[in-house]
Motif scaffolding. Sequence first.
Motif, PDB file in Angstrom:
ATOM      1  N   GLU A  63     -74.781  31.408  39.402  1.00  0.00           N
ATOM      2  CA  GLU A  63     -74.618  33.033  39.385  1.00  0.00           C
ATOM      3  C   GLU A  63     -73.527  33.412  38.345  1.00  0.00           C
ATOM      4  OE1 GLU A  63     -76.382  35.194  40.909  1.00  0.00           O
ATOM      5  OE2 GLU A  63     -77.723  33.943  42.011  1.00  0.00           O
ATOM      6  N   ASN A  64     -73.361  34.546  38.095  1.00  0.00           N
ATOM      7  CA  ASN A  64     -72.402  35.341  37.267  1.00  0.00           C
ATOM      8  C   ASN A  64     -70.841  34.966  38.101  1.00  0.00           C
ATOM      9  OD1 ASN A  64     -70.190  37.460  36.688  1.00  0.00           O
ATOM     10  ND2 ASN A  64     -71.804  37.905  35.045  1.00  0.00           N
ATOM     11  N   SER A  65     -69.879  34.336  37.215  1.00  0.00           N
ATOM     12  CA  SER A  65     -68.488  34.081  38.042  1.00  0.00           C
ATOM     13  C   SER A  65     -67.852  35.449  38.555  1.00  0.00           C
ATOM     14  CB  SER A  65     -67.504  33.418  36.812  1.00  0.00           C
ATOM     15  OG  SER A  65     -68.083  32.414  36.540  1.00  0.00           O
ATOM     16  N   ILE A  66     -68.022  36.560  37.917  1.00  0.00           N
ATOM     17  CA  ILE A  66     -67.406  37.780  38.283  1.00  0.00           C
ATOM     18  C   ILE A  66     -68.044  38.088  39.844  1.00  0.00           C
ATOM     19  CG2 ILE A  66     -66.924  40.217  38.093  1.00  0.00           C
ATOM     20  CD1 ILE A  66     -66.642  39.542  35.284  1.00  0.00           C
ATOM     21  N   ASP A  67     -69.149  37.957  40.047  1.00  0.00           N
ATOM     22  CA  ASP A  67     -70.157  38.085  41.325  1.00  0.00           C
ATOM     23  C   ASP A  67     -69.491  37.013  42.229  1.00  0.00           C
ATOM     24  OD1 ASP A  67     -71.746  40.356  39.976  1.00  0.00           O
ATOM     25  OD2 ASP A  67     -73.106  38.956  39.635  1.00  0.00           O
ATOM     26  N   ILE A  68     -69.326  35.927  41.922  1.00  0.00           N
ATOM     27  CA  ILE A  68     -68.976  35.004  42.900  1.00  0.00           C
ATOM     28  C   ILE A  68     -67.663  35.274  43.512  1.00  0.00           C
ATOM     29  CG2 ILE A  68     -68.489  32.648  43.326  1.00  0.00           C
ATOM     30  CD1 ILE A  68     -70.353  31.849  41.138  1.00  0.00           C
ATOM     31  N   LEU A  69     -66.651  35.618  42.218  1.00  0.00           N
ATOM     32  CA  LEU A  69     -65.288  35.859  42.967  1.00  0.00           C
ATOM     33  C   LEU A  69     -65.219  37.371  43.755  1.00  0.00           C
ATOM     34  CD1 LEU A  69     -62.279  35.598  42.471  1.00  0.00           C
ATOM     35  CD2 LEU A  69     -62.418  37.050  40.412  1.00  0.00           C
ATOM     36  N   ASN A  70     -66.003  38.140  43.516  1.00  0.00           N
ATOM     37  CA  ASN A  70     -66.308  39.403  44.306  1.00  0.00           C
ATOM     38  C   ASN A  70     -66.610  39.209  45.643  1.00  0.00           C
ATOM     39  OD1 ASN A  70     -65.349  41.156  42.362  1.00  0.00           O
ATOM     40  ND2 ASN A  70     -67.145  41.702  41.762  1.00  0.00           N
ATOM     41  N   TRP A  71     -67.777  38.341  45.660  1.00  0.00           N
ATOM     42  CA  TRP A  71     -68.190  37.803  47.180  1.00  0.00           C
ATOM     43  C   TRP A  71     -67.311  37.038  47.967  1.00  0.00           C
ATOM     44  CZ3 TRP A  71     -73.034  35.577  44.313  1.00  0.00           C
ATOM     45  CH2 TRP A  71     -73.875  36.236  43.780  1.00  0.00           C
ATOM     46  N   CYS A  72     -66.525  36.248  47.118  1.00  0.00           N
ATOM     47  CA  CYS A  72     -65.474  35.518  47.752  1.00  0.00           C
ATOM     48  C   CYS A  72     -64.479  36.245  48.264  1.00  0.00           C
ATOM     49  CB  CYS A  72     -64.899  34.338  47.001  1.00  0.00           C
ATOM     50  SG  CYS A  72     -66.146  32.876  46.750  1.00  0.00           S
ATOM     51  N   SER A  73     -64.069  37.259  47.682  1.00  0.00           N
ATOM     52  CA  SER A  73     -63.079  38.313  47.904  1.00  0.00           C
ATOM     53  C   SER A  73     -63.452  39.280  48.834  1.00  0.00           C
ATOM     54  CB  SER A  73     -62.257  38.824  46.558  1.00  0.00           C
ATOM     55  OG  SER A  73     -61.897  37.797  45.872  1.00  0.00           O
ATOM     56  N   ASP A  74     -64.559  39.694  49.212  1.00  0.00           N
ATOM     57  CA  ASP A  74     -65.136  40.532  50.098  1.00  0.00           C
ATOM     58  C   ASP A  74     -65.024  41.800  49.364  1.00  0.00           C
ATOM     59  OD1 ASP A  74     -66.163  39.297  52.178  1.00  0.00           O
ATOM     60  OD2 ASP A  74     -64.180  39.558  53.165  1.00  0.00           O
ATOM     61  N   ILE A  75     -65.176  42.001  47.973  1.00  0.00           N
ATOM     62  CA  ILE A  75     -65.125  43.007  47.002  1.00  0.00           C
ATOM     63  C   ILE A  75     -66.555  43.725  47.102  1.00  0.00           C
ATOM     64  CG2 ILE A  75     -64.764  44.262  44.721  1.00  0.00           C
ATOM     65  CD1 ILE A  75     -62.500  42.150  44.568  1.00  0.00           C
ATOM     66  N   GLU A  76     -67.653  42.629  47.025  1.00  0.00           N
ATOM     67  CA  GLU A  76     -68.945  43.119  47.001  1.00  0.00           C
ATOM     68  C   GLU A  76     -69.669  42.646  48.438  1.00  0.00           C
ATOM     69  OE1 GLU A  76     -70.875  42.516  43.373  1.00  0.00           O
ATOM     70  OE2 GLU A  76     -69.496  43.676  42.366  1.00  0.00           O
ATOM     71  N   ALA A  77     -70.554  43.014  48.822  1.00  0.00           N
ATOM     72  CA  ALA A  77     -71.369  42.399  49.950  1.00  0.00           C
ATOM     73  C   ALA A  77     -71.994  41.120  49.518  1.00  0.00           C
ATOM     74  CB  ALA A  77     -72.518  43.297  50.539  1.00  0.00           C
ATOM     75  N   THR A  78     -71.917  39.889  50.019  1.00  0.00           N
ATOM     76  CA  THR A  78     -72.579  38.825  49.660  1.00  0.00           C
ATOM     77  C   THR A  78     -74.100  38.686  49.943  1.00  0.00           C
ATOM     78  OG1 THR A  78     -70.539  37.566  50.197  1.00  0.00           O
ATOM     79  CG2 THR A  78     -72.497  36.108  49.980  1.00  0.00           C
ATOM     80  N   PRO A  79     -75.115  38.378  49.142  1.00  0.00           N
ATOM     81  CA  PRO A  79     -76.448  38.365  49.145  1.00  0.00           C
ATOM     82  C   PRO A  79     -76.898  37.334  50.387  1.00  0.00           C
ATOM     83  CG  PRO A  79     -75.887  38.156  46.725  1.00  0.00           C
ATOM     84  CD  PRO A  79     -74.622  38.011  47.393  1.00  0.00           C
ATOM     85  N   LYS A  80     -77.617  37.452  50.928  1.00  0.00           N
ATOM     86  CA  LYS A  80     -77.995  36.805  52.191  1.00  0.00           C
ATOM     87  C   LYS A  80     -78.130  35.155  51.958  1.00  0.00           C
ATOM     88  CE  LYS A  80     -79.678  39.907  55.310  1.00  0.00           C
ATOM     89  NZ  LYS A  80     -78.619  39.870  56.247  1.00  0.00           N
ATOM     90  N   GLN A  81     -78.851  34.790  50.618  1.00  0.00           N
ATOM     91  CA  GLN A  81     -78.862  33.466  50.332  1.00  0.00           C
ATOM     92  C   GLN A  81     -77.554  32.867  50.211  1.00  0.00           C
ATOM     93  OE1 GLN A  81     -80.195  35.881  48.042  1.00  0.00           O
ATOM     94  NE2 GLN A  81     -79.900  35.267  45.828  1.00  0.00           N
ATOM     95  N   TYR A  82     -76.460  33.453  50.031  1.00  0.00           N
ATOM     96  CA  TYR A  82     -75.025  32.910  49.699  1.00  0.00           C
ATOM     97  C   TYR A  82     -74.030  32.891  50.879  1.00  0.00           C
ATOM     98  CZ  TYR A  82     -77.072  32.565  44.937  1.00  0.00           C
ATOM     99  OH  TYR A  82     -77.648  32.166  43.755  1.00  0.00           O
TER     100      TYR A  82
END
Length: 75
Positions: free
Chosen positions: A46-65
């Motif tokens: 996945e896109n690194s920025i997306d992963i960082l946002n998911w780990c940081s709770d900036i964006e909702a994490t997709p269910k599969q992750y």
Amino acid sequence: MLKAMIYKSKSSGLRELDVILAPFATERLSSLEPDLQKSYLRLLNENSIDILNWCSDIEATPKQYEEIIQVIMQE
């Protein structure tokens, strides 16, 4: 396969993400169940920025992750 995932965890392109993923990969990845290792491999594509946002709770994490992100963020 584990060596490749560890390498990719250390060189995501975002230093902030590398600080999260590199210790996880080197210390805990090999002890994960195969399903979680596969989920981690998919996550790394996945896109690194997306992963960082998911780990940081900036964006909702997709269910599969959700499960692998929870495991990564456990101390």
